[in-house]
Design a protein around this motif. Sequence first.
Motif, PDB file in Angstrom:
ATOM      1  N   ASP A 215       0.860  -1.182   0.000  1.00  0.00           N
ATOM      2  CA  ASP A 215       0.000   0.000   0.000  1.00  0.00           C
ATOM      3  C   ASP A 215       0.899   1.235   0.000  1.00  0.00           C
ATOM      4  O   ASP A 215       1.499   1.578   1.008  1.00  0.00           O
ATOM      5  CB  ASP A 215      -0.899  -0.049   1.241  1.00  0.00           C
ATOM      6  CG  ASP A 215      -1.763   1.195   1.385  1.00  0.00           C
ATOM      7  OD1 ASP A 215      -1.536   2.182   0.664  1.00  0.00           O
ATOM      8  OD2 ASP A 215      -2.662   1.169   2.241  1.00  0.00           O
ATOM      9  N   HIS A 218       1.384   6.690   0.870  1.00  0.00           N
ATOM     10  CA  HIS A 218       2.235   7.838   1.229  1.00  0.00           C
ATOM     11  C   HIS A 218       3.524   7.902   0.423  1.00  0.00           C
ATOM     12  O   HIS A 218       4.354   8.777   0.654  1.00  0.00           O
ATOM     13  CB  HIS A 218       2.544   7.807   2.730  1.00  0.00           C
ATOM     14  CG  HIS A 218       1.299   7.820   3.563  1.00  0.00           C
ATOM     15  ND1 HIS A 218       0.612   8.962   3.853  1.00  0.00           N
ATOM     16  CD2 HIS A 218       0.593   6.802   4.112  1.00  0.00           C
ATOM     17  CE1 HIS A 218      -0.462   8.667   4.567  1.00  0.00           C
ATOM     18  NE2 HIS A 218      -0.500   7.364   4.742  1.00  0.00           N
ATOM     19  N   LYS A 249      -3.892  11.945  -1.851  1.00  0.00           N
ATOM     20  CA  LYS A 249      -2.831  12.489  -1.001  1.00  0.00           C
ATOM     21  C   LYS A 249      -1.888  13.330  -1.873  1.00  0.00           C
ATOM     22  O   LYS A 249      -2.246  14.414  -2.267  1.00  0.00           O
ATOM     23  CB  LYS A 249      -2.175  11.358  -0.230  1.00  0.00           C
ATOM     24  CG  LYS A 249      -3.175  10.829   0.829  1.00  0.00           C
ATOM     25  CD  LYS A 249      -2.767   9.612   1.575  1.00  0.00           C
ATOM     26  CE  LYS A 249      -3.857   9.304   2.619  1.00  0.00           C
ATOM     27  NZ  LYS A 249      -3.898   7.914   3.014  1.00  0.00           N
TER      28      LYS A 249
HETATM   29  C1  PLP Z   1      -5.129   7.194   3.484  1.00  0.00           C
HETATM   30  C2  PLP Z   1      -4.731   5.771   3.400  1.00  0.00           C
HETATM   31  C3  PLP Z   1      -5.560   4.839   2.772  1.00  0.00           C
HETATM   32  C4  PLP Z   1      -6.944   5.170   2.313  1.00  0.00           C
HETATM   33  O1  PLP Z   1      -6.938   5.909   1.147  1.00  0.00           O
HETATM   34  P1  PLP Z   1      -8.184   6.842   0.832  1.00  0.00           P
HETATM   35  O2  PLP Z   1      -8.081   7.122  -0.600  1.00  0.00           O
HETATM   36  O3  PLP Z   1      -8.041   8.037   1.716  1.00  0.00           O
HETATM   37  O4  PLP Z   1      -9.417   6.045   1.192  1.00  0.00           O
HETATM   38  C5  PLP Z   1      -5.076   3.565   2.612  1.00  0.00           C
HETATM   39  N1  PLP Z   1      -3.867   3.200   3.078  1.00  0.00           N
HETATM   40  C6  PLP Z   1      -3.064   4.062   3.718  1.00  0.00           C
HETATM   41  C7  PLP Z   1      -1.736   3.598   4.216  1.00  0.00           C
HETATM   42  C8  PLP Z   1      -3.478   5.371   3.914  1.00  0.00           C
HETATM   43  O5  PLP Z   1      -2.705   6.225   4.572  1.00  0.00           O
END
Ligand code: PLP
Length: 412
Positions: A215, A218, A249
């Motif tokens: 994931d 960030h 983000k």
């Molecule tokens: C913010 C975040 C998400 C979720 O993403 P959104 O598009 O805001 O729903 C998933 N994984 C991590 C690590 C995040 O920081």
Amino acid sequence: MSRLLDRLQHEIDVLDAQSLRRRRQIAETPCAPEQRLTLADAAAPRTMLAFSSNDYLGLAAHPALAAALAEGAARYGTGSGGSHLILGHSRAHAQLEERLAGWMAPHIPEAQSLFFCTGYMANLAVLSALGGAEAVIFSETLNHASLIDGTRLARAEVQRYPHCDMQALDAQLAACDAPVKLIVSDAVFSMDGDIAPVAELLALAERHDAWLVLDDAHGFGVLGARGHGVLEATGLRSERLVLIGTLGKAAGVSGAFVAAHRTVIDYLVQRARTYIFTTAAPPAIAHALLTSLDLIEGEEGARRRAQLRARIAQLREGVRTVLPADGSAWMPDSPTAIQPVIVGDNARAMQLSAQLDGFGLRVGAIRPPTVPAGTARLRIALSASHGEGEVARLVDALGRALGRTLTLKEAA
Ligand SMILES: *Cc1c(COP(=O)(O)O)cnc(C)c1O
């Protein structure tokens, strides 16, 4: 009815007593370092200097993106009209998926990508679809809540492994004879800012014949010479990689994508319930994101990433000089825009955040269950649009707030 309401109110009161009650502020102006905010309980907005957004490149209020969104709305209308499998899948969505697949092609053989409304939904999709009853999921302890909820939705058995502990993970994988294994990790940990040992994770995935789900919420836009994220930064390549990137983000808009081998993407289209049973995001969002990708990988993105790196170095250098000598507040090693100052106690984190509010600075206090109990913290989030003077102001205020807290404590 009042008995039911009383139960809820009681739970809220308990949270309040533990300094765990969450409240919202209202942003009156676009996301930027200087923002007019109405804090909880305040009657009127104040102009504050915020260090709490995930808008790492400062693109969320970029005029080119607002113009692209307007152009997208003029071209495609506002609503998508339906789910992606019925008729909501527009040319803009398809173009975006193709662009993102191209970004991941050096790292994932036969890469394709699939656009989701949010990262939360993308994570639920990947884990519930790939984590069938025959699978075992190996989940990093500090994973984001959406990955944890994904493991809950999956029918697979779930084993957690300690933060970045490759030896423990290796042993757990070796002891497992399930036909399908999934290693799941944040690429950049959202509350600590450290980067997962992705090369080691991939080596373990290869050795134990597992998927590696990363994931990159960030890292996307921020890591790598062209901002393509953690895979570009590390140069990894494997058909085992399933990469989730979020687009709300650093990309400054909204949405997310999954990139993987085309067979994985085709499988998600068949099986991912958060893809199938939801209305496609407005095509204008995808259209605006095409411009965001241009900015990210172009000269402007490179300049913004360099600015961000400079602010990160400045902040770390500065905070180091104002941390209390007794170790009651400390800053873990983070090379990214996420710079936590860990204080442990919930009330102390709230107090520090309130003190910074007093100086006109907004830094979020992060408490359990977002972080493990006893690790409450200020989560400083930097952006390319923070100036050198603004970061200096934060360091100064933080020094004074930490100093004052100690004085109070000593007096007690
Ligand atoms: C913010 C975040 C998400 C979720 O993403 P959104 O598009 O805001 O729903 C998933 N994984 C991590 C690590 C995040 O920081």
